[in-house]
Design a protein around this motif. Structure first.
Motif, PDB file in Angstrom:
ATOM      1  N   ASN A 188     -12.364  12.597 -99.414  1.00  0.00           N
ATOM      2  CA  ASN A 188     -11.298  11.597 -99.240  1.00  0.00           C
ATOM      3  C   ASN A 188     -10.686  11.119-100.554  1.00  0.00           C
ATOM      4  N   ALA A 193     -10.110  16.321 -96.721  1.00  0.00           N
ATOM      5  CA  ALA A 193     -10.132  15.711 -95.394  1.00  0.00           C
ATOM      6  C   ALA A 193      -8.805  15.920 -94.669  1.00  0.00           C
ATOM      7  N   GLY A 194      -7.842  16.575 -95.333  1.00  0.00           N
ATOM      8  CA  GLY A 194      -6.550  16.855 -94.711  1.00  0.00           C
ATOM      9  C   GLY A 194      -5.566  15.710 -94.800  1.00  0.00           C
ATOM     10  N   ARG A 195      -5.828  14.734 -95.651  1.00  0.00           N
ATOM     11  CA  ARG A 195      -4.951  13.564 -95.774  1.00  0.00           C
ATOM     12  C   ARG A 195      -4.204  13.572 -97.113  1.00  0.00           C
ATOM     13  N   SER A 196      -3.077  12.896 -97.123  1.00  0.00           N
ATOM     14  CA  SER A 196      -2.300  12.654 -98.346  1.00  0.00           C
ATOM     15  C   SER A 196      -2.068  11.151 -98.444  1.00  0.00           C
ATOM     16  N   PRO A 197      -3.104  10.389 -98.823  1.00  0.00           N
ATOM     17  CA  PRO A 197      -2.966   8.930 -98.817  1.00  0.00           C
ATOM     18  C   PRO A 197      -2.067   8.408 -99.934  1.00  0.00           C
ATOM     19  N   THR A 230       2.104   9.248-103.667  1.00  0.00           N
ATOM     20  CA  THR A 230       1.335   9.853-102.586  1.00  0.00           C
ATOM     21  C   THR A 230       0.443  10.933-103.172  1.00  0.00           C
ATOM     22  N   SER A 231      -0.816  10.934-102.767  1.00  0.00           N
ATOM     23  CA  SER A 231      -1.782  11.935-103.215  1.00  0.00           C
ATOM     24  C   SER A 231      -1.420  13.308-102.650  1.00  0.00           C
ATOM     25  N   LYS A 280      -2.682  16.663-100.717  1.00  0.00           N
ATOM     26  CA  LYS A 280      -3.580  16.745 -99.562  1.00  0.00           C
ATOM     27  C   LYS A 280      -5.015  16.981-100.047  1.00  0.00           C
ATOM     28  N   ASN A 281      -5.940  16.123 -99.578  1.00  0.00           N
ATOM     29  CA  ASN A 281      -7.342  16.263 -99.959  1.00  0.00           C
ATOM     30  C   ASN A 281      -8.097  17.119 -98.947  1.00  0.00           C
TER      31      ASN A 281
END
Length: 180
Positions: free
Chosen positions: A36, A73-77, A67-68, A70-71
């Motif tokens: 994450n 975990a599949g997210r771009s927080p 914006t990050s 994609k990590n």
């Protein structure tokens, strides 16, 4: 005009302590946070001028939270952290042969990984600063560094930027914030 006159030399009795303050402890489960983490890649742009440098493929936009990438975990927080929280951030040098001393405002951090290797128990001989309190990530060409950060104090917007002045002046920075 001002003239400054310095008097006689004074002896310097200062000494570097044999042992410095201990680093704040890492949680024993920091590795569980890897999927994450927030990921930011610094790279050379192709546009020249004020957008010569990019973060995650985008130019700096004032008053915008980055914006990050994609990590795992599949997210771009968004680069938003709640006050009192802790997280892992990865800073990548996207190549081009440049060194980037990347400065993250407001909070110090601990380096936990460099180029995919755990450096929490002795660091990397080429980066002795990895085993100290830092607010700057030393990125040699092509390197990736993962840091553990706490967001303890003041809410509000901050920036992260390269300390190579020519890079900073040409927008190698991103906005992030601590939220209540």
């Amino acid at each position: 005009m001002i003239k400054i006159v310095i008097g006689d030399d004074a002896p310097d009795d200062s000494q570097i302590p044999v042992k410095m303050r201990d680093l704040p402890p890492l949680p024993s489960n920091w590795q569980t946070m890897l999927d994450n983490r927030l990921i930011f890649e610094v790279e050379r742009g192709s546009g020249g001028g004020e957008t010569e440098w990019l973060i995650n493929g985008k130019p700096f936009v004032p008053d915008t939270v980055a914006t990050s990438l994609k990590n795992r975990a599949g997210r771009s927080p968004l680069a938003q952290q709640k006050k009192g929280s802790y997280n892992l951030w990865e800073i990548r040098n996207g190549g081009g042969g440049w060194v980037h001393p990347f400065h993250l405002h407001m909070e110090e951090h601990r380096t936990v990984m460099r180029n995919g290797r755990d450096v929490t128990r002795g660091g990397d001989k080429s980066h002795p600063d990895d085993v100290s309190r830092e607010d700057l990530v030393a990125l040699d060409p092509g390197e990736s560094v993962i840091i553990y950060r706490g967001f303890r104090d003041f809410v509000g917007p901050y920036v992260a930027h390269c300390h190579n002045l020519a890079h900073e002046d040409h927008a190698m920075m991103f906005g992030w914030e601590i939220t209540p």
